[in-house]
Design a protein around this motif. Sequence first.
Motif, PDB file in Angstrom:
ATOM      1  N   ILE A  37      22.686  27.899  51.777  1.00  0.00           N
ATOM      2  CA  ILE A  37      22.298  28.616  50.548  1.00  0.00           C
ATOM      3  C   ILE A  37      23.890  28.554  49.373  1.00  0.00           C
ATOM      4  O   ILE A  37      24.660  28.504  50.039  1.00  0.00           O
ATOM      5  CB  ILE A  37      21.979  29.931  50.588  1.00  0.00           C
ATOM      6  CG1 ILE A  37      20.654  30.260  51.147  1.00  0.00           C
ATOM      7  CG2 ILE A  37      22.004  30.696  49.312  1.00  0.00           C
ATOM      8  CD1 ILE A  37      20.037  31.582  51.741  1.00  0.00           C
ATOM      9  N   LYS A  40      25.623  29.666  46.284  1.00  0.00           N
ATOM     10  CA  LYS A  40      25.668  30.865  45.111  1.00  0.00           C
ATOM     11  C   LYS A  40      26.591  30.545  44.394  1.00  0.00           C
ATOM     12  O   LYS A  40      27.713  30.692  44.572  1.00  0.00           O
ATOM     13  CB  LYS A  40      25.550  32.217  45.673  1.00  0.00           C
ATOM     14  CG  LYS A  40      24.562  32.477  46.637  1.00  0.00           C
ATOM     15  CD  LYS A  40      24.544  33.975  47.327  1.00  0.00           C
ATOM     16  CE  LYS A  40      24.584  35.152  46.671  1.00  0.00           C
ATOM     17  NZ  LYS A  40      24.795  36.420  47.348  1.00  0.00           N
ATOM     18  N   VAL A  45      21.451  30.041  42.034  1.00  0.00           N
ATOM     19  CA  VAL A  45      21.335  30.145  43.508  1.00  0.00           C
ATOM     20  C   VAL A  45      20.238  28.879  44.104  1.00  0.00           C
ATOM     21  O   VAL A  45      19.334  28.676  43.486  1.00  0.00           O
ATOM     22  CB  VAL A  45      20.842  31.603  43.934  1.00  0.00           C
ATOM     23  CG1 VAL A  45      20.879  31.603  45.357  1.00  0.00           C
ATOM     24  CG2 VAL A  45      21.408  32.487  43.249  1.00  0.00           C
ATOM     25  N   ALA A  70      17.232  29.601  48.269  1.00  0.00           N
ATOM     26  CA  ALA A  70      16.631  30.817  48.672  1.00  0.00           C
ATOM     27  C   ALA A  70      15.481  31.157  47.814  1.00  0.00           C
ATOM     28  O   ALA A  70      15.361  31.189  46.850  1.00  0.00           O
ATOM     29  CB  ALA A  70      17.687  32.018  48.369  1.00  0.00           C
ATOM     30  N   ASP A 115      12.809  33.173  48.234  1.00  0.00           N
ATOM     31  CA  ASP A 115      12.494  34.758  48.245  1.00  0.00           C
ATOM     32  C   ASP A 115      12.923  35.569  47.063  1.00  0.00           C
ATOM     33  O   ASP A 115      13.903  35.233  46.592  1.00  0.00           O
ATOM     34  CB  ASP A 115      13.111  35.544  49.706  1.00  0.00           C
ATOM     35  CG  ASP A 115      12.314  36.987  49.731  1.00  0.00           C
ATOM     36  OD1 ASP A 115      11.064  36.868  50.566  1.00  0.00           O
ATOM     37  OD2 ASP A 115      12.643  37.789  49.378  1.00  0.00           O
ATOM     38  N   LYS A 122      13.954  38.341  46.803  1.00  0.00           N
ATOM     39  CA  LYS A 122      15.221  39.245  47.016  1.00  0.00           C
ATOM     40  C   LYS A 122      16.262  38.554  46.151  1.00  0.00           C
ATOM     41  O   LYS A 122      16.913  39.384  45.488  1.00  0.00           O
ATOM     42  CB  LYS A 122      15.353  39.448  48.501  1.00  0.00           C
ATOM     43  CG  LYS A 122      16.375  40.068  48.643  1.00  0.00           C
ATOM     44  CD  LYS A 122      16.767  39.987  50.089  1.00  0.00           C
ATOM     45  CE  LYS A 122      17.944  41.018  50.656  1.00  0.00           C
ATOM     46  NZ  LYS A 122      18.210  40.983  52.153  1.00  0.00           N
ATOM     47  N   VAL A 123      16.483  37.196  46.048  1.00  0.00           N
ATOM     48  CA  VAL A 123      17.675  36.604  45.340  1.00  0.00           C
ATOM     49  C   VAL A 123      17.407  36.973  43.721  1.00  0.00           C
ATOM     50  O   VAL A 123      18.271  37.091  42.806  1.00  0.00           O
ATOM     51  CB  VAL A 123      17.902  35.397  45.626  1.00  0.00           C
ATOM     52  CG1 VAL A 123      16.776  34.348  45.046  1.00  0.00           C
ATOM     53  CG2 VAL A 123      19.488  34.917  45.025  1.00  0.00           C
ATOM     54  N   ARG A 171      13.119  31.133  37.770  1.00  0.00           N
ATOM     55  CA  ARG A 171      13.104  30.264  39.017  1.00  0.00           C
ATOM     56  C   ARG A 171      12.670  28.904  38.634  1.00  0.00           C
ATOM     57  O   ARG A 171      11.876  28.675  37.773  1.00  0.00           O
ATOM     58  CB  ARG A 171      12.077  31.102  40.001  1.00  0.00           C
ATOM     59  CG  ARG A 171      11.870  30.220  41.439  1.00  0.00           C
ATOM     60  CD  ARG A 171      11.426  31.133  42.523  1.00  0.00           C
ATOM     61  NE  ARG A 171      12.351  32.112  43.021  1.00  0.00           N
ATOM     62  CZ  ARG A 171      13.321  31.767  43.943  1.00  0.00           C
ATOM     63  NH1 ARG A 171      13.477  30.486  44.400  1.00  0.00           N
ATOM     64  NH2 ARG A 171      13.933  32.951  44.303  1.00  0.00           N
ATOM     65  N   ASP A 221      11.949  26.037  41.064  1.00  0.00           N
ATOM     66  CA  ASP A 221      12.026  25.480  42.467  1.00  0.00           C
ATOM     67  C   ASP A 221      11.841  24.117  42.495  1.00  0.00           C
ATOM     68  O   ASP A 221      12.154  23.301  43.476  1.00  0.00           O
ATOM     69  CB  ASP A 221      10.813  26.167  43.046  1.00  0.00           C
ATOM     70  CG  ASP A 221      11.114  27.797  43.495  1.00  0.00           C
ATOM     71  OD1 ASP A 221      12.248  28.009  43.564  1.00  0.00           O
ATOM     72  OD2 ASP A 221      10.135  28.691  43.689  1.00  0.00           O
TER      73      ASP A 221
END
Length: 422
Positions: free
Chosen positions: A102, A104, A132, A135, A137, A139-140, A286, A288
């Motif tokens: 990952i 960051k 990031v 990751a 999820d 959560k990030v 996001r 992706d």
Amino acid sequence: MSKKIQAIRGMNDLLPKDSNLWMFVERHMSDLFASYGYKNIRTPVVEKTDTFCRAIGQATDIVEKEMYSWKESNGDSLSLRPEGTAGCVRMMIEHNLPREGIQKVFYQGAMFRHERPQKGRYRQFHQAGLEVFGAPDAKVDAELMMITHSLWQKLGLKNITLEINTLGSSEARASYRDILIDYFSSNKNQLDEDSLRRLETNPLRILDSKNPAMQDLINNAPKLMAHLDEESAQHFEQFKAYLDVLNIDFVINTRLVRGLDYYNRSVFEWTTTDLGAQGTICAGGRYDGLVEKMGGKPTPAVGLAIGLERLILLLEAQNITAQQSQLAIYIVTPNNEAQLKSMQMASTLHQSLDNVIIYNDITLGSLKSQFKKADKADADFALILGEEELNNNQVSIKPLKSREQQLTLSLDEAIKYFKDYT
């Protein structure tokens, strides 16, 4: 008579009197980002035009109208970066960084867009970005909101609202795009010229129109939230749950679509009503599918950008000034004999004291004028090197922000005094 030399319209100088607030903000940001494990990166200001076309999308206003681009002698088309994510993704792919785990990262720098300059919107502007990679999820996504929320608190900002939405998967978005086209096509007579153009290229951007005459039409448009795929809906619920446990208030704005084609799932904006029309100070989401779209291996990713000019304007609007955390000392040298000694002393102070600003007077003015300059510099102490101090190998310390008594000490004692004071 030659024409007066001046900066290009929409590209502004940062003047010395304004730099303290910028440094205050940048220092808080870099320290905060690093404290969450984000590593600093720097990418070129110039990239191949295709980097931005592939990332941002050919049908966006940025690519169609706003990029500064030119042809090199070998035929390559190059552009000044209009945003930071595309270059960051190119770097990730070129150096195969997601393979290491990952990533960051954070960055800060100038961006360029050829648009009509107005308050809070310039042709050269500055952004700080967090990205990031690797990751998936929610959560990030929430961690990014936690970091920015913490930044606003550290800077002392008020009246900032978090708006969130979800754009679903690329498949759900494509299906929703067709639904929107049908809806707006059946109401073409109510669309303005800009929206008619977007109907053909990027109909989701019509939802972001600020035209008052179209607001009822937009409010009645089908909602993407009703056409989400199950996985994206679950991701959005997780995102909201994390925000709830963090006690970060948010508003769901179903019209929040962001202006760039690469976004999917979570999108967000931090907004304020204190800056008029240019109310967004931080935005992101996001993306992706972008790494794969640009030639890399499938890699989930999320990021945001903070507009520094708007952030500075907001600090000024809320009367927040840079808090000086460093001890500031102004060396006053009332006679020529003290000049050599003052240089030696300044060097010793810098080597002996941490987190200190040393102003060594270079005006060679009167004692009164030097004290005025010390006050203007917002110094905490004046360090006086007069004839008596020189003869006795001492210095006098005069507090400038309190009624404490003036002291006369040796330099070693003065250094100890300042260390104890901080």
